[in-house]
Design a protein around this motif. Structure first.
Motif, PDB file in Angstrom:
ATOM      1  N   GLN A  38      36.992 -19.565  -7.254  1.00  0.00           N
ATOM      2  CA  GLN A  38      35.737 -19.024  -6.727  1.00  0.00           C
ATOM      3  C   GLN A  38      35.047 -19.976  -5.753  1.00  0.00           C
ATOM      4  O   GLN A  38      34.114 -19.589  -5.068  1.00  0.00           O
ATOM      5  CB  GLN A  38      34.794 -18.705  -7.891  1.00  0.00           C
ATOM      6  CG  GLN A  38      35.300 -17.588  -8.792  1.00  0.00           C
ATOM      7  CD  GLN A  38      34.345 -17.308  -9.925  1.00  0.00           C
ATOM      8  OE1 GLN A  38      33.529 -18.158 -10.284  1.00  0.00           O
ATOM      9  NE2 GLN A  38      34.444 -16.120 -10.512  1.00  0.00           N
ATOM     10  N   GLN A  39      35.522 -21.222  -5.751  1.00  0.00           N
ATOM     11  CA  GLN A  39      34.938 -22.211  -4.835  1.00  0.00           C
ATOM     12  C   GLN A  39      35.623 -22.218  -3.477  1.00  0.00           C
ATOM     13  O   GLN A  39      35.310 -23.063  -2.644  1.00  0.00           O
ATOM     14  CB  GLN A  39      35.007 -23.603  -5.463  1.00  0.00           C
ATOM     15  CG  GLN A  39      34.125 -23.767  -6.695  1.00  0.00           C
ATOM     16  CD  GLN A  39      34.261 -25.135  -7.317  1.00  0.00           C
ATOM     17  OE1 GLN A  39      35.354 -25.706  -7.372  1.00  0.00           O
ATOM     18  NE2 GLN A  39      33.147 -25.692  -7.787  1.00  0.00           N
ATOM     19  N   SER A  50      37.164 -19.842  -0.076  1.00  0.00           N
ATOM     20  CA  SER A  50      37.264 -18.581   0.671  1.00  0.00           C
ATOM     21  C   SER A  50      38.205 -18.815   1.840  1.00  0.00           C
ATOM     22  O   SER A  50      38.083 -19.813   2.557  1.00  0.00           O
ATOM     23  CB  SER A  50      35.894 -18.140   1.182  1.00  0.00           C
ATOM     24  OG  SER A  50      36.029 -17.023   2.047  1.00  0.00           O
ATOM     25  N   ASP A  98      29.893 -21.361  -5.763  1.00  0.00           N
ATOM     26  CA  ASP A  98      30.872 -20.312  -5.483  1.00  0.00           C
ATOM     27  C   ASP A  98      30.390 -19.247  -4.507  1.00  0.00           C
ATOM     28  O   ASP A  98      31.202 -18.527  -3.923  1.00  0.00           O
ATOM     29  CB  ASP A  98      31.341 -19.662  -6.795  1.00  0.00           C
ATOM     30  CG  ASP A  98      30.166 -19.134  -7.620  1.00  0.00           C
ATOM     31  OD1 ASP A  98      29.043 -19.094  -7.090  1.00  0.00           O
ATOM     32  OD2 ASP A  98      30.377 -18.779  -8.795  1.00  0.00           O
ATOM     33  N   THR A  99      29.086 -19.083  -4.279  1.00  0.00           N
ATOM     34  CA  THR A  99      28.606 -18.052  -3.351  1.00  0.00           C
ATOM     35  C   THR A  99      28.575 -18.529  -1.896  1.00  0.00           C
ATOM     36  O   THR A  99      28.353 -17.728  -0.991  1.00  0.00           O
ATOM     37  CB  THR A  99      27.186 -17.605  -3.748  1.00  0.00           C
ATOM     38  OG1 THR A  99      26.344 -18.765  -3.806  1.00  0.00           O
ATOM     39  CG2 THR A  99      27.192 -16.900  -5.095  1.00  0.00           C
ATOM     40  N   ASN A 105      38.511 -24.678  -8.211  1.00  0.00           N
ATOM     41  CA  ASN A 105      38.214 -23.386  -8.818  1.00  0.00           C
ATOM     42  C   ASN A 105      38.393 -22.293  -7.773  1.00  0.00           C
ATOM     43  O   ASN A 105      37.872 -22.404  -6.659  1.00  0.00           O
ATOM     44  CB  ASN A 105      36.768 -23.399  -9.343  1.00  0.00           C
ATOM     45  CG  ASN A 105      36.460 -22.191 -10.199  1.00  0.00           C
ATOM     46  OD1 ASN A 105      36.899 -21.083  -9.899  1.00  0.00           O
ATOM     47  ND2 ASN A 105      35.696 -22.398 -11.257  1.00  0.00           N
TER      48      ASN A 105
END
Length: 949
Positions: A858-859, A861, A935-936, A856
Motif C-alpha cells: 500500500q506504500q 504506486s 499509504d494514501t 508494504n
C-alpha cells in the motif's frame, strides 16, 4: 451667446454694453451685483413674468456666469423655459441647463421630463434641442430614462435626417458614458442598416455609433461588414462631382471613408467571397488613386487623400491575407519615407513596422533598408528617428542582422538621449537573437557598454554573462576581450562589472599569456576599484576571492587588499562584511574547501531573455515584441502592473523549460525576471559566505507568462510545476497568479486584470470546497473590491494551509457585470499536493535503505503510461525539479532513469516520498514508481507527476 436681434433683447444689449464700458474690475463687479439684485427681485416679485422676461433675465445670468461669477439662483426659471413653444425661449432654457445644471442636481428629474416631451414632439427643432442637451450632459440618469427613447427615434421611418444625425451622436455619447445601460436589442438590425441610408450625413453619424457598438459586442453587429464594404465601394468608385455636398477638396466623403475602414478593422477578412472581392477592389482603388497626380496643391487635399490611404493600409495590415495588397502598401509607404512632410514620414515608418511582421511583406520592407538608415542619420525630428529605429529592429533577420546592428551602433554615439536606452535594448536583443558567431555577440555588447554605458541596464550585462557561462566556445574570447577593454583609460563602471565577473570565472583561460598573467589581471581590476560605487566594489571583492582559488600564487597580494583598513573598516556594511568573510575564508579554508566553495558557476537555465522582457515592459505598444515574422494582431494597449507583497521567486534549482518568445499579451506584467536566491555556504570559521550574491547576476527565475487563452484544465496542469504565471485569459479578463510555499503553508496572490476600457461591476470571487477538501485544506481569502475600472487590476490574497494530503483542488467562481451582462468564470485554484513537498538530497546507501523499508504494497504506486511530450532528458529533469523533487545522480544503474526524493509537509506530519521514473525511448513510454511512508500519498503524487510527461 445667441445673437441679439434688434430690440428683442434690448435689456441684455444695454447690460453687455455697460460691462464693456467698465473701467475697472471693481466697477464691473458693482454693475453685476446691481443686475443680480434686480434679477433676484424680479424672480421673487409678485408679478408673474412672461416668457420674454424670463428669457431675458436667464440670458443675463448666463452671461454673468460666463464672465466667471457664481450663479446660485434662476435655475427653476430656466427649467420653466423648456415648456415654452417659442424656439428662442426653449433654446435659452436648454443652454442655461447645459452650462449651469450639474448631472446630480435635484432639478434633473424635471429636466428629463421636459426632454421626454420634446423628444416626442412633432417639431424637429424641439427634438434637436433636446438631443443636444442630452449629448452635452450625458449623465447616467439620462441614460437610464432615455435609453429606449433615443434608439426608437433613430430607427423610426418618420424621423427626418437631421434628427437621425443628432440621435446617432447623442446615443454614442450615452454609450461612452454608461455602456451598461444602452442595449439596442430589437433595433440592432435596423441600426446596422443605417449604413445604407440615402443621406450621407446620417451614414456618417451612424458609422461612429456602429463602431462603438461593434467594439462592445462584435458578434452581434457582424452584419455591418457587408453593408460597410458596399458603402465604401460606392464612395471610392465615385467622382468628386457625384458627392458634391460631401466632397472635401476633391476627395469624396473622406471622413466617412475613414470611419468605414476603421469599422472593418474590428473583424477578420470577410468570409463571403463576393464581399471579400469587393473589399479588395476598394483597397486597390484607394492605392491606385494615391498614385494619381494631385487635383489640388492645397494641403487640405493631400491631407484628406492621405488620411483615407493610411486607414486603408491599416486595414490591409489588419487582414494580413493578400500578398499583393501588402506589397503594394509597402511600396506606397516607401514613397513617403523621403517626403517633405514630417508627419507622413512618421506615419510611413510606423506602418512599415507592422508590415515587417508579415511573411508576405517582410522582404518588400527590407528593400527600403538603406532609405531607413539614411533617415536615421539625417532626420531632424527625434520622434521620426525613433520610428526609424523601430523599423530597423522589425525588419532585421539573419540576412541583415550584422549590417543593421553595425548601423545602430554607429548611430548610438550621436543618438538623442531620450532614445538611447531603448536602442541599447534593441541592439542587445538583435545581437543575441541572430548571433551565429557568439564572439560577434560579445563584441557588440561590449561596444554597447563602451558607447552608451550609462544607458546599459542590468538586464543587458546580466544577459551577456549568462550566455558566456552557458557557451564553452566563447569563454576564452570573452575573457581576452574584456581584459583588453578594461585597459582603456576611461572605462565605464558597467564594463568593470562585466570584466570582474568574466575574469573571476574564466581569467585562468588567458593567464598563460604574460601580458594577462594573474597578477596583471588582478592589478588591472584593482586599479578601477577606487573609481567604482559600493555595489561594483562588492562584486570585485567576490572576483578577488575567486582569484585566490584560480591563482594561489597571488593569494598574498589579494589578502593585503582584503585586510586593508579601507575595506575592513569601510562604512558600507556590505563591503566590510565581504572583506572580513573572504579574508577568513582565504586564511582558514583548505585548497579542497576553496575549490568547492568557489567552483565555477553552473550553466544558467534557458528561458525568455530578460532584455526582451524589459523592452516589452518599457514600450508595450510601440513595435512587435520580437523581430520574428508573425501574424499581425491588434493587442490591447493597456499594461497593468502587479506587486504581490512578500512574494518570492522559486529557488534557482528549479529549472524551467524554455519559454515562448513569440507574441504574448502580458497584461499583468508576469513576464519580468527576478533574481533567484543563491546558495549560502558555511566556511570553516563558521562565517556565512554569500558567494557572488547580490551584485552577480544569478540564474534568471523570471515568472513565466503565456499570453494565449488556454483551457482551464490545460492551464491548471501547467501550474503543477510552476508557481507563477497567467492562469486564465479571454477578451475581457486576465487572471495571473503568484505564489510561495513554506512547509505546509502557502501564500497565493490572484491578479484580476480588466482588459477592456469599461468598468467591471458586482465583481465577486467565491471558493467552492467540498466537505472533504475543507477538512484537508484551510483556505482564508482576503476580500476583493466589487468594481474593477477599465484597464485596471486588483489583487486578492489567499492564505492556504495543508492540513492533510489531498487530491482535489478547490473551485474559484468569479462573477462580474460587463455591459449589462453577467459574466461567470470557474477555475481550479492552482494549489496541488506537490507544492508542499521539500526536495531532499541523499546518497545511494540512504536511498536504498529507505526504499527497501517502504515495502508494504500500500506504500507503493506504479503507473505505466504513454509519453504525451517528446522524451527529452533535460526537460524531464526540469519537470521533476519543478515538481519540488530532487534529482539524485548516480543512484540508478541505468543512467537514463531518474531517481528523486522529497518530504511532504502537512499540518501534523512529514511524509517521506521516493520516486523512480524509467523512460523507454523505443516504446515511447514511461514507468513511474512512487513510494511514501503514508499509504494514501503515492497514488496522489504519481497521478500529478504523470500529467507532466
Amino acid at each position: 451667446m445667441p445673437a441679439v436681434k434688434g430690440d428683442g433683447m434690448r435689456g441684455l444689449s444695454v447690460f453687455i454694453s455697460d460691462i464693456r464700458n467698465c473701467k475697472s474690475k471693481e466697477a464691473e463687479i458693482k454693475r453685476i451685483n446691481k443686475e443680480l439684485a434686480n434679477i433676484r427681485s424680479k424672480f421673487k416679485g409678485d408679478k408673474t413674468l412672461d416668457g420674454y422676461q424670463k428669457k431675458k433675465y436667464v440670458c443675463k445670468l448666463l452671461f454673468i456666469f460666463l464672465l466667471g461669477h457664481d450663479i446660485d439662483f434662476g435655475h427653476m426659471e430656466a427649467v420653466n423655459l423648456l415648456s415654452s413653444n417659442k424656439y428662442t425661449e426653449k433654446q435659452i432654457g436648454y443652454l442655461f441647463i447645459t452650462v449651469l445644471i450639474s448631472a446630480g442636481s435635484d432639478l434633473m428629474k424635471l429636466v428629463i421630463q421636459s426632454i421626454k416631451n420634446d423628444l416626442n414632439s412633432r417639431n424637429p427643432v424641439h427634438v434637436n434641442l433636446a438631443l443636444q442637451c442630452v449629448a452635452n450632459i450625458g449623465s447616467r440618469e439620462m441614460a437610464e430614462n432615455l435609453g429606449t427613447e433615443i434608439p426608437r427615434l433613430l430607427v423610426s421611418g418618420e424621423t427626418i435626417d437631421s434628427v437621425k444625425q443628432s440621435a446617432a451622436l447623442t446615443l454614442l455619447r450615452l454609450l461612452r458614458t454608461s455602456p451598461d445601460l444602452i442595449q439596442m436589442g430589437e433595433w440592432t438590425s435596423r441600426v446596422i442598416h443605417l449604413l445604407n441610408d440615402q443621406h450621407m450625413g446620417v451614414v456618417t453619424s451612424a458609422a461612429s455609433l456602429i463602431e462603438a457598438l461593434v467594439r462592445k459586442n462584435p458578434e452581434e453587429y457582424k452584419g455591418c461588414v457587408s453593408l460597410a464594404v458596399s458603402r465604401l465601394s460606392r464612395i471610392v468608385t465615385s467622382s468628386y462631382t457625384d458627392l458634391q455636398d460631401y466632397t472635401y477638396y476633391f476627395v469624396p466623403a473622406p471622413w466617412l471613408s475613414v470611419k468605414l475602414l476603421r469599422l472593418l478593422q474590428n473583424y477578420p477578412p470577410p468570409e463571403d467571397p463576393a464581399v471579400r472581392t469587393r473589399l479588395t477592389e476598394c483597397l486597390e482603388t484607394i492605392l491606385n488613386k494615391a498614385q494619381e497626380a494631385p487635383k489640388s496643391k492645397k494641403a487640405q487635399h493631400s491631407n484628406a487623400k492621405n488620411a483615407v490611404l493610411f486607414e486603408a493600409i491599416n486595414l490591409i495590415i489588419h487582414m494580413d491575407s493578400d500578398p499583393n495588397l501588402l506589397v503594394r502598401a509597402c511600396n506606397q509607404l516607401g514613397q513617403f519615407l523621403q517626403h517633405r512632410e514630417t508627419n507622413l514620414r512618421y506615419l510611413a515608418l510606423e506602418s512599415m513596422c507592422l508590415l515587417a511582421t508579415s511573411e508576405f511583406s517582410h522582404e518588400a520592407v527590407k528593400k527600403h533598408q538603406e532609405t531607413v538608415i539614411t533617415s536615421l542619420k539625417t532626420e531632424r525630428d527625434v520622434s521620426v528617428r525613433q520610428r526609424a529605429v523601430d523599423l530597423l529592429y522589425a525588419m532585421c533577420d539573419r540576412t541583415n542582422a550584422e549590417e543593421i546592428v553595425a548601423e545602430m551602433l554607429e548611430y548610438l554615439e550621436s543618438a538623442d538621449y531620450s532614445i538611447r536606452e531603448e536602442m541599447v535594448l534593441k541592439v542587445a536583443i538583435l545581437a543575441e537573437k541572430y548571433a551565429v558567431d557568439y564572439t560577434w555577440y560579445v563584441d557588440v555588447i561590449l561596444n554597447l557598454i563602451r558607447i552608451a554605458g550609462d544607458y546599459v541596464s542590468e538586464e543587458v550585462w546580466y544577459r551577456v554573462i549568462q550566455i558566456v557561462i552557458n557557451r564553452d566556445d566563447v569563454q576564452g574570447y570573452a575573457a581576452k576581450t574584456v581584459f583588453e577593454a578594461l585597459q582603456a583609460p576611461a572605462c565605464h563602471e558597467n564594463m568593470v562589472k562585466v570584466g570582474g565577473y568574466i575574469l573571476g570565472e574564466f581569467g585562468n583561460l588567458i593567464a598563460g599569456d604574460p601580458r594577462s598573467s594573474p597578477i596583471v589581471q588582478f592589478e588591472l581590476l584593482h586599479s578601477k576599484y577606487h573609481l567604482c560605487g559600493a555595489a561594483t566594489r562588492g562584486l570585485l571583492l567576490s572576483t578577488y576571492i575567486k582569484f585566490v582559488n584560480l591563482f594561489p600564487e597571488i593569494k598574498s597580494s589579494i589578502q593585503e587588499v582584503l585586510k586593508s583598513g579601507n575595506n575592513l573598516k569601510n562604512p558600507d556594511v556590505e563591503i566590510q562584511q565581504r572583506s572580513m568573510e573572504y579574508l577568513q575564508l582565504s586564511t582558514v579554508a583548505t585548497a579542497d574547501v576553496l575549490a568547492t566553495v568557489l567552483e565555477e558557476m553552473p550553466p544558467f537555465p534557458e528561458r525568455e531573455s530578460s532584455i526582451l522582457a524589459k523592452l516589452k515592459k518599457k514600450k508595450p505598444s510601440s513595435v512587435p515584441e520580437t523581430a520574428e515574422i508573425k501574424e499581425h494582431k491588434h493587442i490591447p494597449q493597456a499594461q497593468i502592473s502587479n506587486n504581490l507583497e512578500h512574494a518570492s521567486s522559486p529557488p534557482s534549482s528549479q529549472h524551467s523549460t524554455p519559454s515562448n518568445t513569440g507574441v504574448s499579451i502580458d497584461l499583468l506584467g508576469l513576464g519580468s525576471s527576478t533574481p533567484s536566491t543563491t546558495n549560502k555556504l558555511t566556511s570553516a570559521s563558521g562565517l556565512l559566505v554569500d558567494v557572488f550574491a547580490d551584485n552577480y547576476p544569478t540564474a534568471s527565475n523570471g515568472l513565466e507568462s503565456s499570453g494565449l487563452t488556454l483551457g482551464a484544465d490545460e492551464s491548471f496542469k501547467k501550474f503543477i510545476c510552476k508557481n507563477n504565471g497567467v492562469l486564465f485569459e479571454n477578451d475581457l479578463l486576465q487572471i495571473g497568479v503568484k505564489s510561495e510555499y513554506r512547509c505546509n503553508l502557502c501564500r497565493l496572490g490572484m491578479f484580476y486584470g480588466n482588459k477592456t476600457s469599461f468598468h467591471f461591476t458586482a465583481f465577486s470571487v467565491d471558493i467552492e470546497c467540498s466537505d472533504r477538501i475543507s477538512s484537508q485544506l484551510n483556505i482564508q481569502p482576503k476580500p476583493v473590491g466589487t468594481v474593477i475600472e477599465g484597464g485596471a487590476q486588483v489583487q486578492q490574497i489567499f492564505n492556504v494551509e495543508c492540513v492533510e494530503e489531498f487530491t482535489e483542488s478547490p473551485i474559484v467562481h468569479i462573477k462580474f457585470m460587463y455591459s449589462g451582462a453577467q459574466q461567470k468564470i470557474s477555475l481550479k485554484l492552482p494549489v496541488t499536493l506537490n507544492k508542499f513537498i521539500e526536495s531532499v538530497e541523499m546518497n545511494t546507501e540512504v536511498f536504498f535503505a529507505r526504499w527497501k523499508a517502504l515495502n508494504n504494497p500500500q506504500q507503493e504506486s506504479q503507473k505505466i503510461f504513454q509519453a504525451q511530450n517528446p522524451m527529452d532528458a533535460e526537460q524531464s529533469k526540469a519537470k521533476i525539479l519543478g515538481f519540488n523533487l530532487s534529482v539524485l545522480e548516480g543512484i540508478d544503474p541505468n543512467k537514463d532513469n531518474f531517481v528523486s526524493a522529497g518530504i511532504l509537509h502537512t499540518k501534523s506530519q512529514q511524509i517521506g516520498c521516493l520516486v523512480r521514473l524509467e523512460p523507454n525511448l523505443q516504446a515511447q513510454m514511461y514507468r513511474l514508481t512512487v513510494r511514501a511512508s503514508k499509504d494514501t500519498v503515492p497514488k496522489a503524487i504519481g497521478d500529478l507527476l504523470a500529467l507532466q510527461f
